[in-house]
Write a protein that holds these residues in place. Structure first.
Motif, mmCIF file in Angstrom:
data_model
loop_
_atom_site.group_PDB
_atom_site.id
_atom_site.type_symbol
_atom_site.label_atom_id
_atom_site.label_comp_id
_atom_site.label_asym_id
_atom_site.label_seq_id
_atom_site.Cartn_x
_atom_site.Cartn_y
_atom_site.Cartn_z
ATOM 1 N N GLY A 85 9.637 1.122 -3.830
ATOM 2 C CA GLY A 85 8.261 1.894 -4.069
ATOM 3 C C GLY A 85 7.180 0.954 -4.214
ATOM 4 O O GLY A 85 7.527 -0.249 -4.240
ATOM 5 N N ARG A 86 6.094 1.499 -4.700
ATOM 6 C CA ARG A 86 4.895 0.504 -5.026
ATOM 7 C C ARG A 86 4.400 0.941 -6.674
ATOM 8 O O ARG A 86 4.275 2.015 -6.742
ATOM 9 C CB ARG A 86 4.011 0.544 -3.991
ATOM 10 C CG ARG A 86 4.388 0.034 -2.438
ATOM 11 C CD ARG A 86 2.940 -0.372 -1.900
ATOM 12 N NE ARG A 86 3.395 -1.038 -0.722
ATOM 13 C CZ ARG A 86 3.491 -2.312 -0.431
ATOM 14 N NH1 ARG A 86 3.284 -3.090 -1.720
ATOM 15 N NH2 ARG A 86 3.699 -2.929 0.473
ATOM 16 N N ASN A 87 4.110 -0.130 -7.271
ATOM 17 C CA ASN A 87 3.153 0.144 -8.546
ATOM 18 C C ASN A 87 1.833 0.449 -8.025
ATOM 19 O O ASN A 87 1.193 -0.324 -7.359
ATOM 20 C CB ASN A 87 3.291 -1.059 -9.229
ATOM 21 C CG ASN A 87 2.805 -0.981 -10.665
ATOM 22 O OD1 ASN A 87 1.860 -0.206 -10.749
ATOM 23 N ND2 ASN A 87 2.875 -1.745 -11.614
ATOM 24 N N THR A 145 -0.839 -2.046 -9.385
ATOM 25 C CA THR A 145 -0.786 -3.575 -8.771
ATOM 26 C C THR A 145 -0.731 -3.709 -7.358
ATOM 27 O O THR A 145 -0.937 -4.667 -6.589
ATOM 28 C CB THR A 145 0.017 -4.279 -9.605
ATOM 29 O OG1 THR A 145 1.366 -4.001 -9.258
ATOM 30 C CG2 THR A 145 -0.231 -4.545 -11.195
ATOM 31 N N GLY A 146 0.062 -2.679 -6.928
ATOM 32 C CA GLY A 146 0.427 -2.588 -5.332
ATOM 33 C C GLY A 146 1.783 -3.225 -5.258
ATOM 34 O O GLY A 146 2.293 -3.510 -3.971
#
Length: 166
Positions: free
Chosen positions: A136-138, A141-142
């Protein structure tokens, strides 16, 4: 006493079916709006000139649909109201109805958590489903993050329940 429990369980099933139906329809509407909004935003970002005008029209249409859906408020049935409804339909006291509801919910929870399927003809099936591990992605922050595999309970409505809803 067993006959009263059977009647109570039947009333519980039909009341839960109504609650599932209304919340499921609201989720479907929100998903439709979200997908339309995403498509509109992507179209606006990738296109220029005339396509932006079309995207603006689509955004306006999405807003209109969203306003219409917000007007259709879905009634939420809380536990005390649900217990009162069961008590009224079965002729049992509210205390007995609440105890029977707690027993049904506890039984379903224990069996599904143990990995068993609970199938109620005409109502639906409760089961445990597995989610695979994924990346997944935060959102802030990406940064990529690892999401662990997990298990989650799920419910599939039966044919009679679906027909009653439509």
């Amino acid at each position: 006493m067993k006959f009263e429990s059977l009647i109570l369980l039947t009333a519980l099933i039909f009341n839960v079916s109504h609650a599932f139906t209304t919340s499921n329809q609201a989720c479907q509407r929100k998903a439709l709006i979200t997908s339309r909004k995403t498509t509109t935003i992507r179209a606006a970002a990738s296109a220029g000139g005339e396509k932006k005008k079309k995207a603006t029209k689509k955004k306006a249409a999405v807003k209109d649909v969203k306003k219409e859906i917000e007007k259709e408020e879905v009634e939420t049935v809380r536990k005390p109201e649900f217990v009162a409804s069961i008590a009224e339909k079965t002729g049992m006291s509210k205390t007995d109805s609440e105890a029977a509801l707690a027993a049904v919910i506890e039984t379903i929870t224990e069996n599904v958590a143990a990995g068993k399927r609970i199938s109620m003809l005409g109502f639906g099936t409760f089961k445990l489903t597995s989610r695979a591990a994924r990346v997944g992605r935060n959102p802030k922050t990406g940064e990529e993050i690892q999401i662990k595999a997990s298990k989650t309970p799920s419910f599939s409505a039966g044919k009679a329940f679906k027909e009653k809803c439509n």
